[in-house]
Design a protein around this motif. Structure first.
Motif, mmCIF file in Angstrom:
data_model
loop_
_atom_site.group_PDB
_atom_site.id
_atom_site.type_symbol
_atom_site.label_atom_id
_atom_site.label_comp_id
_atom_site.label_asym_id
_atom_site.label_seq_id
_atom_site.Cartn_x
_atom_site.Cartn_y
_atom_site.Cartn_z
ATOM 1 N N VAL A 47 50.974 -36.594 65.384
ATOM 2 C CA VAL A 47 50.519 -36.475 63.991
ATOM 3 C C VAL A 47 49.377 -35.459 63.902
ATOM 4 O O VAL A 47 49.364 -34.588 63.023
ATOM 5 C CB VAL A 47 50.058 -37.852 63.446
ATOM 6 N N ILE A 48 48.435 -35.528 64.845
ATOM 7 C CA ILE A 48 47.303 -34.589 64.817
ATOM 8 C C ILE A 48 47.823 -33.160 64.952
ATOM 9 O O ILE A 48 47.424 -32.255 64.218
ATOM 10 C CB ILE A 48 46.304 -34.891 65.964
ATOM 11 N N GLN A 49 48.740 -32.989 65.890
ATOM 12 C CA GLN A 49 49.253 -31.645 66.149
ATOM 13 C C GLN A 49 49.942 -31.071 64.910
ATOM 14 O O GLN A 49 49.687 -29.929 64.519
ATOM 15 C CB GLN A 49 50.217 -31.733 67.340
ATOM 16 N N GLU A 50 50.759 -31.904 64.248
ATOM 17 C CA GLU A 50 51.483 -31.399 63.074
ATOM 18 C C GLU A 50 50.504 -31.092 61.947
ATOM 19 O O GLU A 50 50.615 -30.075 61.282
ATOM 20 C CB GLU A 50 52.513 -32.429 62.610
ATOM 21 N N ASN A 51 49.500 -31.963 61.799
ATOM 22 C CA ASN A 51 48.521 -31.754 60.742
ATOM 23 C C ASN A 51 47.782 -30.432 60.951
ATOM 24 O O ASN A 51 47.609 -29.649 60.031
ATOM 25 C CB ASN A 51 47.542 -32.932 60.733
ATOM 26 N N LEU A 52 47.353 -30.176 62.198
ATOM 27 C CA LEU A 52 46.583 -28.969 62.452
ATOM 28 C C LEU A 52 47.440 -27.724 62.263
ATOM 29 O O LEU A 52 46.955 -26.700 61.793
ATOM 30 C CB LEU A 52 45.994 -29.000 63.867
ATOM 31 N N THR A 53 48.736 -27.825 62.623
ATOM 32 C CA THR A 53 49.610 -26.663 62.448
ATOM 33 C C THR A 53 49.768 -26.345 60.961
ATOM 34 O O THR A 53 49.798 -25.185 60.570
ATOM 35 C CB THR A 53 51.003 -26.949 63.064
ATOM 36 N N GLY A 54 49.845 -27.400 60.152
ATOM 37 C CA GLY A 54 50.070 -27.141 58.725
ATOM 38 C C GLY A 54 48.826 -27.374 57.889
ATOM 39 O O GLY A 54 48.927 -27.746 56.717
ATOM 40 N N ILE A 55 47.640 -27.141 58.486
ATOM 41 C CA ILE A 55 46.393 -27.510 57.785
ATOM 42 C C ILE A 55 46.242 -26.789 56.444
ATOM 43 O O ILE A 55 45.745 -27.345 55.477
ATOM 44 C CB ILE A 55 45.166 -27.265 58.713
ATOM 45 N N ARG A 56 46.736 -25.542 56.368
ATOM 46 C CA ARG A 56 46.593 -24.794 55.114
ATOM 47 C C ARG A 56 47.454 -25.418 54.016
ATOM 48 O O ARG A 56 47.042 -25.502 52.863
ATOM 49 C CB ARG A 56 46.983 -23.335 55.336
ATOM 50 N N VAL A 57 48.648 -25.827 54.385
ATOM 51 C CA VAL A 57 49.535 -26.456 53.393
ATOM 52 C C VAL A 57 48.909 -27.764 52.923
ATOM 53 O O VAL A 57 48.902 -28.072 51.725
ATOM 54 C CB VAL A 57 50.936 -26.723 54.012
ATOM 55 N N VAL A 58 48.332 -28.501 53.875
ATOM 56 C CA VAL A 58 47.680 -29.769 53.520
ATOM 57 C C VAL A 58 46.596 -29.520 52.478
ATOM 58 O O VAL A 58 46.522 -30.184 51.438
ATOM 59 C CB VAL A 58 47.078 -30.440 54.781
ATOM 60 N N ARG A 59 45.770 -28.494 52.723
ATOM 61 C CA ARG A 59 44.687 -28.183 51.775
ATOM 62 C C ARG A 59 45.254 -27.708 50.449
ATOM 63 O O ARG A 59 44.855 -28.158 49.382
ATOM 64 C CB ARG A 59 43.810 -27.062 52.337
ATOM 65 N N ALA A 60 46.233 -26.749 50.546
ATOM 66 C CA ALA A 60 46.758 -26.133 49.326
ATOM 67 C C ALA A 60 47.379 -27.171 48.410
ATOM 68 O O ALA A 60 47.305 -27.059 47.197
ATOM 69 C CB ALA A 60 47.778 -25.065 49.687
ATOM 70 N N PHE A 61 47.988 -28.193 48.980
ATOM 71 C CA PHE A 61 48.609 -29.219 48.157
ATOM 72 C C PHE A 61 47.703 -30.436 47.985
ATOM 73 O O PHE A 61 48.152 -31.488 47.541
ATOM 74 C CB PHE A 61 49.956 -29.640 48.765
ATOM 75 N N ALA A 62 46.421 -30.283 48.371
ATOM 76 C CA ALA A 62 45.425 -31.366 48.249
ATOM 77 C C ALA A 62 45.981 -32.672 48.810
ATOM 78 O O ALA A 62 45.971 -33.714 48.155
ATOM 79 C CB ALA A 62 44.992 -31.531 46.796
ATOM 80 N N GLU B 39 53.856 -49.192 75.839
ATOM 81 C CA GLU B 39 53.618 -49.176 74.394
ATOM 82 C C GLU B 39 52.345 -48.403 74.066
ATOM 83 O O GLU B 39 52.300 -47.646 73.111
ATOM 84 C CB GLU B 39 53.486 -50.614 73.876
ATOM 85 N N VAL B 40 51.294 -48.587 74.909
ATOM 86 C CA VAL B 40 50.037 -47.876 74.664
ATOM 87 C C VAL B 40 50.273 -46.371 74.798
ATOM 88 O O VAL B 40 49.842 -45.578 73.947
ATOM 89 C CB VAL B 40 48.933 -48.341 75.638
ATOM 90 N N ALA B 41 50.997 -45.948 75.850
ATOM 91 C CA ALA B 41 51.249 -44.521 76.057
ATOM 92 C C ALA B 41 52.058 -43.948 74.902
ATOM 93 O O ALA B 41 51.774 -42.851 74.409
ATOM 94 C CB ALA B 41 51.992 -44.304 77.378
ATOM 95 N N GLU B 42 53.040 -44.699 74.428
ATOM 96 C CA GLU B 42 53.871 -44.200 73.327
ATOM 97 C C GLU B 42 53.058 -44.106 72.037
ATOM 98 O O GLU B 42 53.187 -43.146 71.290
ATOM 99 C CB GLU B 42 55.076 -45.125 73.117
ATOM 100 N N ALA B 43 52.190 -45.099 71.826
ATOM 101 C CA ALA B 43 51.369 -45.078 70.611
ATOM 102 C C ALA B 43 50.419 -43.879 70.652
ATOM 103 O O ALA B 43 50.193 -43.219 69.639
ATOM 104 C CB ALA B 43 50.576 -46.375 70.494
ATOM 105 N N GLU B 44 49.897 -43.570 71.836
ATOM 106 C CA GLU B 44 49.005 -42.422 71.979
ATOM 107 C C GLU B 44 49.771 -41.127 71.715
ATOM 108 O O GLU B 44 49.266 -40.217 71.059
ATOM 109 C CB GLU B 44 48.401 -42.415 73.387
ATOM 110 N N GLY B 45 51.013 -41.055 72.217
ATOM 111 C CA GLY B 45 51.852 -39.872 72.003
ATOM 112 C C GLY B 45 52.119 -39.656 70.521
ATOM 113 O O GLY B 45 52.026 -38.546 70.010
ATOM 114 N N ALA B 46 52.393 -40.751 69.807
ATOM 115 C CA ALA B 46 52.685 -40.641 68.372
ATOM 116 C C ALA B 46 51.450 -40.143 67.628
ATOM 117 O O ALA B 46 51.533 -39.312 66.718
ATOM 118 C CB ALA B 46 53.112 -42.000 67.829
#
Ligand code: ATP
Length: 614
Positions: free
Chosen positions: A209-224, A198-205
């Motif tokens: 999330v971090i990876q997806e956020n960083l990939t779309g960081i511009r969209v995140v900013r642009a849409f506040a 469970e700990v390993a899976e929680a770390e993977g999840a």
């Protein structure tokens, strides 16, 4: 462990020496206390090991006269034990690092060979986690816990006979609680094994999330969306903390109980030993030896819990790594004969000759696996048929989602079609080796990806040995040469994370040059000029036209000016061809092409009229 067994063998040999040397220290202490200081004489009741040791040190009387010999022997034994301990750690680290390196290489290589279908659904963050964190868990286990297990086995095999040779009743007392501690550790860690997963899976999840956020960081900013992202991150972060805390609670509980039992074992030995000394059944030296051996033994016994924890963690990590390694790679080639439907003959995967560029597509159907169950007429491609002659340029037009990119992916063998046929020079595509097919195609994808290295290296991606003058010629054809010369380091300019950021249009032009440089018999441009201004686009198209005849070209675009030059144009809708012809034919024929042509030319005319001075 293949290829590293010798190193592990050396490490285990050193470990054995460490154990033997460590056994010597309490023996010297015991012999000195009882025979040199206590005045006992060597007789038939003296344990063989003690008698042998005293002989080695010159006899009890000599030792009594030279008492400094005892601490010196203890220091030398400990020093030698430390030296072999160091050698053991070094060899085990070399072996485990080598294994981890190979595991990472295999994993990375495997990821690069997994089918496109797999990557469509895969969670990138989770894959990164498995390739780094899980492999690290395995490495740590191999570096330390394997040695700890070896240590426990050596101790179990040697300590018992040694202690029994010194005193049978005292051995029974000293081992009274060792069995319960071991059983407790085993049962406990079997029960909490799922918590590690469970700990390993929680770390993977969390990583995902971090990876997806960083990939779309511009969209995140642009849409506040920062606040929303914070919330989205908080949930998996909290889950990771909860699972980790749960694990920590369980571990603290285990260590506390094991502390109590281990100290009870020492207390029991001390009390019984002191009692027996008072009764004259045991000597002080012997109690000293037993207490020292207990301290040597209890640590690994209590460590059994940690070792079993790590074993649990490692087995979870290995399962997660194996899950990926078990996914079948996309086949390198298809050695089975494929039926050429048109000619009704069986073709075998002989080493193919270079492609001339003749492509025949017949009644091609394709349905994306992740798009639910196939429904007739609702796939990405629904019965596509067309032919392209060598050197011909074919343009493909169609509304969004019509299946243009899907067709390109099938031509590249990124996905395998199951219905219909695609022939390259009369050979069924599914019978041709994937690598060969891809070597024959130069492609510019809809969203071109450039690597974080120099422009020259990016351009050379398809032809590593391309000389500089050809690189420059390809860059000229893609109208990017002058832009590159404008950069401080020219073709050596680093791009991406470590260098400059290119504009969307510049990236597309570099990607076009990269595909042209490959000199492929088949060139595919998938909406490759969408971010390039009309003037530059026309320069590129002219340059590509000069090369026409050398390569068969498939151009996918929405802008009709990009397509008008093509020898033939096909219009796709819902995975079917609805119109086909030259620009002259289609622009006079009622249909989608003409409608788009009128819209696009009217816009242009209106724009030019607006610009005219009054
Ligand atoms: P565009 O002009 O917008 O690039 P296109 O004509 O290239 O569109 P395709 O990308 O070929 O369209 O998509 C055709 C259909 O297949 C669409 O309905 C799309 O949703 C679906 N599709 C594409 N890729 C996948 C995928 N990996 N998994 C599931 N469905 C997909």
């Amino acid at each position: 462990m293949r290829g590293h067994r010798l190193r592990y063998g050396c490490a285990l040999g050193c470990l054995m020496l460490v154990t033997l040397l460590n056994y010597g220290v309490p023996l010297v202490g015991s012999a000195t206390i009882d025979y040199a200081v206590g005045g006992k004489t060597v007789g038939p009741g003296t344990p063989v090991l003690i008698a042998g040791l005293l002989r080695l040190l010159g006899g009890a009387d000599y030792l009594r006269a030279h008492l400094w010999l005892a601490p010196l022997a203890m220091v030398l034994l400990s020093g030698a034990g430390g030296l072999f301990g160091y050698l053991k750690g070094w060899q085990a680290s070399l072996a485990s690092d080598g294994i981890a390196r190979r595991l990472k290489n295999d994993f990375y290589d495997h990821l690069n060979h997994l089918p496109a279908r797999y990557h469509d659904r895969a969670d990138t963050g989770d894959l990164v986690q498995r390739c780094t964190s899980d492999v690290e868990t395995v490495r740590q286990f191999l570096a330390t816990q394997v040695m700890d297990i070896g240590n426990a086995i050596i101790l179990a095999a040697t300590a018992l006979p040694l202690l029994l040779s010194l005193s049978v009743p005292m051995t029974l007392v000293s081992f009274a609680l060792v069995g319960p501690i071991t059983i407790y550790a085993y049962v406990y860690f079997r029960q909490v094994k799922h918590v590690f997963k469970e700990v390993a899976e929680a770390e993977g999840a969390l990583t995902a999330v971090i990876q997806e956020n960083l990939t779309g960081i511009r969209v995140v900013r642009a849409f506040a969306r920062q606040e929303f992202e914070r919330g989205k991150f908080a949930a998996p972060n909290a889950r990771y903390r909860d699972r980790n805390l749960h694990l920590l609670r369980l571990m603290s509980w285990y260590w506390s109980v094991s502390d109590v039992v281990a100290l009870s074992q020492i207390g029991l030995t001390l009390i019984v030993g002191a009692h027996w000394i008072a009764e004259g059944k045991l000597t002080v030296g012997m109690l000293f030896a037993f207490l020292a051996y207990l301290s040597i033994m209890l640590w690994p016994v209590r460590q059994m819990g940690r070792i079993l924890t790590d074993l649990g963690k490692t087995s979870v990590a290995l399962t997660r790594i194996r899950e990926i390694l078990a996914v079948p790679r996309e086949s390198v080639s298809t050695p089975t004969p494929a039926l050429s439907k048109a000619e009704g003959r069986v073709e075998r995967a002989d080493p193919p000759e270079p492609l001339t560029g003749r492509i025949v597509v017949r009644d091609l159907h394709f349905h994306h696996a992740s798009a639910g169950l196939p429904v007739a007429g609702r796939g990405a491609l629904n019965g596509l048929s067309f032919e392209v002659r060598p050197g011909e340029s074919l343009a493909i037009l169609g509304p969004s989602g019509a299946g243009k990119s899907t067709l390109m992916h099938l031509l590249l063998r990124l996905y395998d079609y199951t219905e219909g046929s695609i022939e390259f020079d009369g050979r069924e595509l599914s019978s041709l080796p994937r690598q060969w097919v891809r070597s024959q195609i130069g492609v510019v994808m809809q969203e071109p990806f450039l690597f974080s290295k120099s422009l020259r290296d990016n351009l050379r991606l398809g032809r590593g040995d391309a000389p500089d003058h050809e690189i420059e010629a390809a860059a000229r054809a893609a109208s990017i040469h002058d832009t590159i010369l404008g950069f401080e380091h020219g073709y050596g300019t680093l791009i991406g994370e470590r260098g400059i950021t290119l504009s969307g249009g510049q990236r597309q032009r570099v990607a076009i040059a990269r595909a042209v440089l490959k000199r492929p018999p088949l060139l595919i441009l998938d909406d490759a000029m969408s971010a390039i201004d009309a003037e530059t686009e026309s320069l590129i198209l002219n340059a590509l036209q000069e090369r026409r005849g050398r390569a068969t070209t498939l151009v996918i675009a929405h802008r009709l000016s990009t397509l008008a030059h093509a020898d033939r144009i096909i219009v796709l809708d819902h995975g079917r061809i609805i119109q086909t012809g030259t620009h002259a034919e289609l622009s006079t024929q009622e249909g989608l092409y003409r409608r788009l042509w009128l819209i696009q030319t009217n816009v242009e005319t209106d724009f030019k009229t607006d610009l005219k001075p009054a």
